[in-house]
Design a protein around this motif. Structure first.
Motif, mmCIF file in Angstrom:
data_model
loop_
_atom_site.group_PDB
_atom_site.id
_atom_site.type_symbol
_atom_site.label_atom_id
_atom_site.label_comp_id
_atom_site.label_asym_id
_atom_site.label_seq_id
_atom_site.Cartn_x
_atom_site.Cartn_y
_atom_site.Cartn_z
ATOM 1 N N UNK A 307 -38.963 -53.701 -17.637
ATOM 2 C CA UNK A 307 -39.982 -54.729 -17.884
ATOM 3 C C UNK A 307 -41.379 -54.152 -17.997
ATOM 4 N N UNK A 308 -41.695 -53.072 -17.250
ATOM 5 C CA UNK A 308 -43.006 -52.428 -17.382
ATOM 6 C C UNK A 308 -43.195 -51.904 -18.802
ATOM 7 N N UNK A 309 -42.149 -51.256 -19.335
ATOM 8 C CA UNK A 309 -42.246 -50.692 -20.683
ATOM 9 C C UNK A 309 -42.437 -51.796 -21.717
ATOM 10 N N UNK A 310 -41.533 -52.763 -21.716
ATOM 11 C CA UNK A 310 -41.527 -53.751 -22.789
ATOM 12 C C UNK A 310 -42.719 -54.695 -22.729
ATOM 13 N N UNK A 311 -43.062 -55.180 -21.538
ATOM 14 C CA UNK A 311 -44.162 -56.145 -21.456
ATOM 15 C C UNK A 311 -45.507 -55.513 -21.773
ATOM 16 N N UNK A 312 -45.682 -54.239 -21.435
ATOM 17 C CA UNK A 312 -46.933 -53.569 -21.797
ATOM 18 C C UNK A 312 -46.966 -53.199 -23.275
ATOM 19 N N UNK A 313 -45.807 -52.893 -23.862
ATOM 20 C CA UNK A 313 -45.762 -52.665 -25.311
ATOM 21 C C UNK A 313 -46.055 -53.963 -26.070
ATOM 22 N N UNK A 314 -45.554 -55.081 -25.565
ATOM 23 C CA UNK A 314 -45.865 -56.371 -26.181
ATOM 24 C C UNK A 314 -47.367 -56.631 -26.110
ATOM 25 N N UNK A 315 -47.964 -56.391 -24.940
ATOM 26 C CA UNK A 315 -49.409 -56.586 -24.784
ATOM 27 C C UNK A 315 -50.182 -55.687 -25.747
ATOM 28 N N UNK A 316 -49.707 -54.461 -25.936
ATOM 29 C CA UNK A 316 -50.360 -53.528 -26.858
ATOM 30 C C UNK A 316 -50.284 -54.044 -28.294
ATOM 31 N N UNK A 317 -49.111 -54.560 -28.686
ATOM 32 C CA UNK A 317 -48.973 -55.072 -30.048
ATOM 33 C C UNK A 317 -49.821 -56.322 -30.281
ATOM 34 N N UNK A 318 -50.202 -57.016 -29.204
ATOM 35 C CA UNK A 318 -51.032 -58.206 -29.337
ATOM 36 C C UNK A 318 -52.529 -57.881 -29.417
ATOM 37 N N UNK A 319 -52.906 -56.629 -29.178
ATOM 38 C CA UNK A 319 -54.321 -56.264 -29.196
ATOM 39 C C UNK A 319 -54.900 -56.452 -30.597
ATOM 40 N N UNK A 320 -56.082 -57.042 -30.707
ATOM 41 C CA UNK A 320 -56.645 -57.361 -32.034
ATOM 42 C C UNK A 320 -56.996 -56.142 -32.867
ATOM 43 N N UNK A 321 -57.197 -54.972 -32.252
ATOM 44 C CA UNK A 321 -57.590 -53.792 -33.035
ATOM 45 C C UNK A 321 -56.411 -52.893 -33.376
#
Length: 446
Positions: A307-321
């Motif tokens: 969950x640490x890997x996937x949820x932080x990767x999801x957050x990264x993909x949501x970053x506007x830049x």
């Protein structure tokens, strides 16, 4: 009098209009990257709409050490400074030279963070401590002895390295480790800790004053932004063109602008429709595929760090830049549709797709059900697979309905020994009632 007031108002309106036009032009240039040579994702906070979800918060907070400028700088300070000292000593670096060189370019380093709270000491301590941690995480050494930390804390430290706003710029790792092979080995260690065997090769080191390009998903000519970005590249390193060329020849509809979940169907439903689910022989990618009634999925190790890997990767993909195709987010939405009950996990585990290192299959099902709240725009690849599966469903709808009913009946009446006993008792009662009624209507003649 009125004429002077009117003139002043017109002049003031003109000034405000000129200011508005200027700010509009500057915003457009900033958004499109024009006039800005360095246009790469910065180290920034978790998007608020994800960080505020109570079920996700524990995966977005460092447990042992904090890096960068968004969390408590003193968290894990003893470990960080001790490991930094170890790295500086055995690499023969001179702290004074490092400090002066970084201090002279501190504005450039601050531009890599979405914050001004970055100092030279932080860059040295964080960069050197991470390199020491990764070097001593090699399978051939004893990290507990080398780093003077217990194994349970070490596991949590590696989870801390996955948090999006607990990252440090990859340039800092380049700066403190100029040996390309040594740095590549550190990155391999980082991936192996999280069960990823294949690591992308680093591009050549950028020459001084060489222009940094806009970060685009799938660009292998640029350094990763940070360790989390490197891990994402490793998961998606199989050529994306292999998967998209199969759908590019068809006229695709314009992608939906709605945030949605992909309703594919659970593993049990796929099985009822005659769809075989097998492990993809290419185990270095996250891309599923569907052909001739067979859904191929990549092997997935599920453990405490997943969950640490996937949820932080999801957050990264949501970053506007960060311009990307939401590959990881779409994959998780896809998997959360396939997995509903522990029985679905069991089927995937027996097929060799899921390697479950948690306590039981229910924990894995709960994990993916938790991720079911992720909403992403529909991507062409997953829309194509969904359409293929739904077309297959249409041809098998009668069988699916029958087996779905049987599955519901099983869950209702056979989920525990007590429900089975209750069903048998009810059935016996109906049989006895039927016999009694029969003999009442047809009495035995004497």
């Amino acid at each position: 009098m009125h004429s002077k007031m009117h003139s002043k108002m017109v002049e003031r309106a003109k000034i405000e209009c000129d200011y508005l036009c200027k700010t509009l032009e500057e915003s457009e240039k900033q958004l499109t990257g024009e006039g800005n040579k360095v246009s790469r994702p910065k180290i920034q906070r978790i998007p608020a709409y994800m960080a505020e979800k109570l079920e996700f918060q524990r995966y977005y907070r460092p447990q042992i050490i904090s890096l960068g400028c968004f969390h408590n700088k003193r968290q894990g300070e003893l470990y960080k400074k001790a490991w930094a000292a170890m790295y500086i000593r055995h690499t023969n670096l001179k702290a004074e030279d490092l400090f002066m060189e970084l201090w002279g370019n501190k504005r450039m380093w601050r531009n890599l963070f979405d914050s001004d709270m970055v100092d030279t000491e932080l860059l040295i301590v964080d960069g050197c401590c991470v390199l020491e941690l990764l070097e001593k995480s090699d399978l051939s050494v004893d990290p507990e002895q080398e780093l003077k930390i217990s194994m349970d804390k070490l596991v949590r430290v590696h989870q801390d390295l996955l948090i999006l706003d607990n990252q440090i710029p990859f340039q800092s790792l380049r700066f403190f480790c100029e040996d390309q092979e040594r740095l590549q080995k550190c990155l391999c260690n980082f991936l192996q800790v999280h069960g990823i065997e294949t690591s992308p090769k680093l591009p050549r080191k950028k020459r001084e004053n060489e222009e940094v390009k806009v970060a685009v998903d799938g660009d292998d000519e640029e350094d990763p932004v940070h360790l989390l970005d490197y891990l994402r590249k490793a998961l998606l390193m199989r050529d994306q063109h292999t998967f998209y060329k199969a759908i590019n020849h068809k006229k695709m509809k314009r992608g939906s602008l709605h945030l949605r979940k992909y309703r594919i169907g659970t593993i049990q439903e796929l099985k009822a429709a005659g769809i075989r689910v097998t492990k993809d022989s290419h185990n270095n990618s996250m891309y599923p595929s569907f052909k001739d009634g067979m859904l191929q999925l990549p092997e997935l190790i599920v453990d405490g760090s997943t969950p640490h890997i996937f949820l932080n990767l999801v957050a990264y993909e949501m970053c506007p830049d960060f311009r990307n195709n939401f590959d990881i987010s779409s994959f998780l939405v896809f998997m959360s549709s396939l997995i509903d009950q522990p029985e679905d996990v069991k089927e995937l585990r027996l097929a060799g797709i899921i390697i479950n290192e948690l306590a039981n299959d229910k924990e894995v099902a709960d994990l993916f059900n938790k991720m079911d709240s992720i909403l992403v725009p529909e991507t062409p690849l997953f829309a194509h697979i969904r359409d293929q599966i739904h077309s297959h469903f249409e041809s098998k709808r009668g069988r699916i309905r029958m087996l779905s009913w049987m599955g519901e009946a099983y869950n209702t009446f056979f989920r525990s020994p007590w429900t089975i006993i209750a069903l048998l008792a009810a059935t016996l009662g109906l049989v006895l009632t039927f016999i009694q009624t029969w003999f009442a209507i047809h009495p035995k003649s004497s």
